[in-house]
Design a protein around this motif. Structure first.
Motif, PDB file in Angstrom:
ATOM      1  N   SER A 193      13.624  -3.868   4.484  1.00 28.47           N
ATOM      2  CA  SER A 193      14.593  -4.922   4.184  1.00 28.47           C
ATOM      3  C   SER A 193      14.307  -6.196   4.973  1.00 28.47           C
ATOM      4  N   CYS A 194      13.405  -6.115   5.941  1.00 26.48           N
ATOM      5  CA  CYS A 194      13.069  -7.300   6.736  1.00 26.48           C
ATOM      6  C   CYS A 194      11.558  -7.377   6.951  1.00 26.48           C
ATOM      7  N   SER A 195      11.083  -8.559   7.354  1.00 23.89           N
ATOM      8  CA  SER A 195       9.662  -8.769   7.589  1.00 23.89           C
ATOM      9  C   SER A 195       9.282  -8.332   9.002  1.00 23.89           C
ATOM     10  N   TYR A 196       7.999  -8.001   9.181  1.00 26.88           N
ATOM     11  CA  TYR A 196       7.464  -7.658  10.506  1.00 26.88           C
ATOM     12  C   TYR A 196       6.241  -8.528  10.765  1.00 26.88           C
ATOM     13  N   PRO A 197       6.145  -9.115  11.970  1.00 25.16           N
ATOM     14  CA  PRO A 197       4.979  -9.949  12.292  1.00 25.16           C
ATOM     15  C   PRO A 197       3.687  -9.140  12.291  1.00 25.16           C
ATOM     16  N   ILE A 198       2.603  -9.756  11.860  1.00 27.94           N
ATOM     17  CA  ILE A 198       1.292  -9.111  11.908  1.00 27.94           C
ATOM     18  C   ILE A 198       0.952  -8.789  13.363  1.00 27.94           C
ATOM     19  N   GLY A 199       0.496  -7.559  13.582  1.00 26.68           N
ATOM     20  CA  GLY A 199       0.158  -7.112  14.930  1.00 26.68           C
ATOM     21  C   GLY A 199       1.245  -6.280  15.597  1.00 26.68           C
ATOM     22  N   ASP A 200       2.465  -6.280  15.024  1.00 21.82           N
ATOM     23  CA  ASP A 200       3.549  -5.459  15.560  1.00 21.82           C
ATOM     24  C   ASP A 200       3.215  -3.974  15.462  1.00 21.82           C
ATOM     25  N   SER A 201       3.630  -3.234  16.474  1.00 21.31           N
ATOM     26  CA  SER A 201       3.536  -1.779  16.411  1.00 21.31           C
ATOM     27  C   SER A 201       4.859  -1.241  15.890  1.00 21.31           C
ATOM     28  N   ILE A 202       4.818  -0.401  14.856  1.00 20.93           N
ATOM     29  CA  ILE A 202       6.037   0.191  14.307  1.00 20.93           C
ATOM     30  C   ILE A 202       5.862   1.686  14.117  1.00 20.93           C
ATOM     31  N   ALA A 232       2.913   6.340  13.696  1.00 22.45           N
ATOM     32  CA  ALA A 232       2.895   5.006  14.303  1.00 22.45           C
ATOM     33  C   ALA A 232       1.721   4.217  13.748  1.00 22.45           C
ATOM     34  N   GLY A 233       1.888   2.899  13.699  1.00 26.87           N
ATOM     35  CA  GLY A 233       0.810   2.066  13.197  1.00 26.87           C
ATOM     36  C   GLY A 233       1.018   0.602  13.541  1.00 26.87           C
ATOM     37  N   THR A 234       0.058  -0.217  13.106  1.00 25.97           N
ATOM     38  CA  THR A 234       0.080  -1.652  13.386  1.00 25.97           C
ATOM     39  C   THR A 234       0.206  -2.424  12.081  1.00 25.97           C
ATOM     40  N   VAL A 235       1.137  -3.367  12.044  1.00 26.53           N
ATOM     41  CA  VAL A 235       1.365  -4.163  10.846  1.00 26.53           C
ATOM     42  C   VAL A 235       0.170  -5.090  10.609  1.00 26.53           C
ATOM     43  N   ILE A 236      -0.378  -5.043   9.394  1.00 27.35           N
ATOM     44  CA  ILE A 236      -1.490  -5.935   9.053  1.00 27.35           C
ATOM     45  C   ILE A 236      -1.103  -6.931   7.959  1.00 27.35           C
ATOM     46  N   LYS A 237       0.060  -6.705   7.321  1.00 25.86           N
ATOM     47  CA  LYS A 237       0.507  -7.621   6.271  1.00 25.86           C
ATOM     48  C   LYS A 237       1.985  -7.353   5.992  1.00 25.86           C
ATOM     49  N   SER A 238       2.736  -8.420   5.681  1.00 19.94           N
ATOM     50  CA  SER A 238       4.138  -8.278   5.300  1.00 19.94           C
ATOM     51  C   SER A 238       4.422  -9.304   4.216  1.00 19.94           C
ATOM     52  N   ILE A 239       4.731  -8.824   3.007  1.00 22.48           N
ATOM     53  CA  ILE A 239       4.872  -9.701   1.842  1.00 22.48           C
ATOM     54  C   ILE A 239       6.283  -9.600   1.282  1.00 22.48           C
ATOM     55  N   PHE A 240       6.939 -10.737   1.089  1.00 27.44           N
ATOM     56  CA  PHE A 240       8.278 -10.773   0.506  1.00 27.44           C
ATOM     57  C   PHE A 240       8.194 -10.540  -1.000  1.00 27.44           C
ATOM     58  N   MET A 241       8.921  -9.519  -1.499  1.00 33.53           N
ATOM     59  CA  MET A 241       8.870  -9.160  -2.912  1.00 33.53           C
ATOM     60  C   MET A 241      10.193  -9.406  -3.626  1.00 33.53           C
ATOM     61  N   GLY A 242      11.133 -10.061  -2.969  1.00 29.97           N
ATOM     62  CA  GLY A 242      12.424 -10.325  -3.580  1.00 29.97           C
ATOM     63  C   GLY A 242      13.485  -9.380  -3.056  1.00 29.97           C
ATOM     64  N   MET A 243      13.515  -8.153  -3.571  1.00 33.28           N
ATOM     65  CA  MET A 243      14.516  -7.176  -3.131  1.00 33.28           C
ATOM     66  C   MET A 243      14.154  -6.546  -1.792  1.00 33.28           C
ATOM     67  N   HIS A 289       7.035  -5.712   1.282  1.00 32.50           N
ATOM     68  CA  HIS A 289       5.952  -4.731   1.313  1.00 32.50           C
ATOM     69  C   HIS A 289       5.240  -4.892   2.660  1.00 32.50           C
ATOM     70  N   VAL A 290       5.356  -3.867   3.494  1.00 36.99           N
ATOM     71  CA  VAL A 290       4.752  -3.914   4.821  1.00 36.99           C
ATOM     72  C   VAL A 290       3.543  -2.981   4.839  1.00 36.99           C
ATOM     73  N   SER A 291       2.361  -3.558   5.057  1.00 40.00           N
ATOM     74  CA  SER A 291       1.123  -2.775   5.118  1.00 40.00           C
ATOM     75  C   SER A 291       0.797  -2.444   6.570  1.00 40.00           C
ATOM     76  N   VAL A 292       0.482  -1.174   6.811  1.00 41.33           N
ATOM     77  CA  VAL A 292       0.320  -0.687   8.179  1.00 41.33           C
ATOM     78  C   VAL A 292      -1.000   0.066   8.324  1.00 41.33           C
ATOM     79  N   ASP A 293      -1.722  -0.243   9.393  1.00 37.11           N
ATOM     80  CA  ASP A 293      -2.920   0.516   9.775  1.00 37.11           C
ATOM     81  C   ASP A 293      -2.453   1.669  10.648  1.00 37.11           C
ATOM     82  N   CYS A 294      -2.729   2.897  10.194  1.00 42.09           N
ATOM     83  CA  CYS A 294      -2.153   4.073  10.850  1.00 42.09           C
ATOM     84  C   CYS A 294      -3.228   5.113  11.123  1.00 42.09           C
TER      85      CYS A 294
END
Length: 311
Positions: free
Chosen positions: A297-306, A266-277, A280-285
């Motif tokens: 395949s989809c974006s996640y808001p910064i601060g979301d827990s995933i 589990a972690g917290t989203v700190i960045k979500s970047i659209f790369m075309g296909m 890239h979701v960066s997570v603090d874990c």
């Protein structure tokens, strides 16, 4: 296949600064080898020693049973059976494509030379450009001319120094594929150096990862990507995540992690970047002391827990 190139315990220093340190490897006839490393790793120096343009301080290099030596032992450095393709292509600007290729084998009888040049034009897909001048060619076409020139006198070994670094990014994939097709059809042995892992994985039969003048790992692209022997080797072929699983820390590529509602991490989203296909979701874990990279395949808001898992 038989061994064409044997590099044995080769070392080289400049001003007491070790650049190559006890490097050993062999290259089989018809094989394409990529020496991969960051700037300053010694890859171009190693290539120049294999080509006889630099002297090794220690060790030996043998190509087709002949020992390769550098300028200290040869009035004219280099060997007739080893040819270079450089970044700059080195085409004569006031000669046509046909004349550039022909100039390499000017010693041949006219009919034999004409047949050879025409064969190379076909091989390198340049027949319709035979009367064009270098300024009238694209970067990829210029590169194909340079390769035709390098193949003209039937070398045993072709050395390529960062062959794709001057090419337009948008055309690079297509041009790489064209060059590989030419080299395979020519059945020539190739050693190329690059800092680009895509070059290595898309072209080479085996890859040598050079770290500060030493071989970090040598193997097929698939083995290197899936089973790197060190963090240095791992990072060169793409992003790597490090996650604690029990008492172990595992290196896991982003595509081997899947976002899921009930994942083991589990972690917290700190960045979500659209790369075309994909994103890239960066997570603090908590399971890692580094930021984790996930593909989604989809974006996640910064601060979301995933949550995510290893697949």
């Amino acid at each position: 296949m038989s061994t064409l190139v044997q590099v044995s315990q080769v070392s080289k220093s400049f001003l007491d600064n070790p650049v190559i340190k006890g490097v050993s490897f062999s290259v089989e006839e018809g094989e394409i080898i990529c020496i991969l490393g960051e700037s300053g790793s010694g890859k171009s120096t190693l290539l120049r020693m294999i080509g006889g343009l630099e002297d090794a301080d220690e060790g030996s290099i043998v190509v087709e049973e002949e020992e390769i030596t550098g300028p200290a032992h040869n009035l004219v450095p280099g060997f007739d059976f080893i040819n270079f393709v450089s970044q700059s292509f080195r085409l004569e600007p006031f000669r046509t494509v046909w004349d550039n290729i022909s100039s390499v084998i000017s010693y041949l009888p006219d009919q034999e030379r004409e047949t050879k040049v025409n064969d190379l034009l076909v091989l390198c897909k340049l027949t319709d450009k035979s009367k064009a001048y270098p300024r009238e060619l694209s970067g990829g076409q210029q590169q194909r001319v340079a390769i035709a020139m390098a193949l003209a006198d039937d070398p045993f070994l072709l050395l390529m120094d960062e062959p794709f670094s001057n090419l337009d990014v948008n055309m690079k994939t297509q041009i790489r594929e064209e060059i590989v097709e030419i080299l395979r059809k020519a059945e020539v042995t190739v050693i190329l150096v690059s800092h680009d892992p895509i070059d290595a994985m898309s072209i080479a039969d085996r890859v040598i990862i050079l770290e500060s003048g030493q071989i970090s790992q040598i193997d097929t692209p698939q083995v290197l990507y899936e089973n790197p022997s060190s963090p240095y080797a791992a990072k060169f072929l793409g992003p790597m995540n490090y996650l604690k699983v029990g008492k172990e820390t595992l290196g896991i590529r982003p595509e081997k992690l899947r976002i899921t509602p009930n994942g083991q991490f589990a972690g917290t989203v700190i960045k979500s970047i659209f790369m075309g296909m994909h994103y890239h979701v960066s997570v603090d874990c908590a399971a890692s002391d580094r930021v984790i990279l996930l593909y989604s395949s989809c974006s996640y808001p910064i601060g979301d827990s995933i949550q995510f898992e290893h697949v």
